[in-house]
Enzyme design. Structure first.
Site: not given
Ligand code: ADP
Length: 190
Positions: A16, A91, A130, A136, A147
């Protein structure tokens, strides 16, 4: 007409963020990544960061009210007036409903939800790679599994939400980065 109010939806590691970055260069609209914003909040130890940290480290979703507040504030910024690419928000169904409300208040609506379709085994492999490159803290096998579960139970239902809203486009997310960009651009009329 090209959609300029976009949402990138897909499981962790589906690409994404990568695709959002390529698209923003083409469309000239900002990318809104709640993941990046939350990581910044954690790094600066702000009140939001202090609330989000433990959830992120465990691979759990941060509570809706925290994330909705962050997104609401960001979407009200002047640079979003002409469009945006949401990456990682919403989400959950509650977040999607809040987004509908926020956009209605701002007098606009989502034009396209691009759902990236990727096989889960390929994703876990990608995320582990990654983890080695970027280091990370939430990219280890256990949090990756959490996740994925969070995605399946809480985020995947959004596909139906946006299908019902008539803005869903599904794109095969497997293949070369440039080829996937091409598919997305075709799907949104860019
Ligand atoms: P990825 O899609 O690779 O898991 P992101 O960088 O989008 O990673 O998100 C990392 C973390 O940030 C998520 O696992 C969550 O804990 C938090 N997070 C990000 N966006 C949201 C959201 N919209 N709602 C709840 N938690 C979020």
């Amino acid at each position: 007409m090209t959609a300029r109010r976009l949402l990138m939806l897909g499981p962790p590691g589906a690409g994404k963020g990568t695709q959002a970055l390529r698209l923003l260069k083409k469309l000239g609209v900002p990318q809104i990544s709640t993941g990046d914003m939350l990581r910044e909040a954690v790094a600066s130890d702000s009140p939001v960061g202090r609330e989000a940290r433990s959830y992120m480290e465990a691979g759990k979703l941060v509570p809706d009210e925290v994330v909705i507040g962050v997104a609401r504030e960001r979407l009200a910024q002047p640079d979003c007036a002409d469009g945006f690419i949401l990456d990682g928000f919403p989400r959950t169904v509650a977040q999607a409903e809040a987004l509908d409300e926020i956009l209605e208040e701002l007098g606009c609506a989502l034009e396209s939800c691009v759902a990236l379709d990727v096989d889960e085994d390929a994703l876990v492999e990608r995320l582990l790679r990654r983890a080695q490159i970027e280091g990370r803290s939430d990219d280890n096998e256990e949090t990756i599994r959490t996740r994925m579960q969070e995605y399946r139970s809480k985020t995947a239902p959004l596909i139906d939400h946006y299908r019902r809203a008539g803005v869903l486009v599904e794109v095969d997310g497997l293949g070369e980065i440039a080829e996937i960009s091409r598919r997305i651009e075709e799907a949104i009329g860019a």
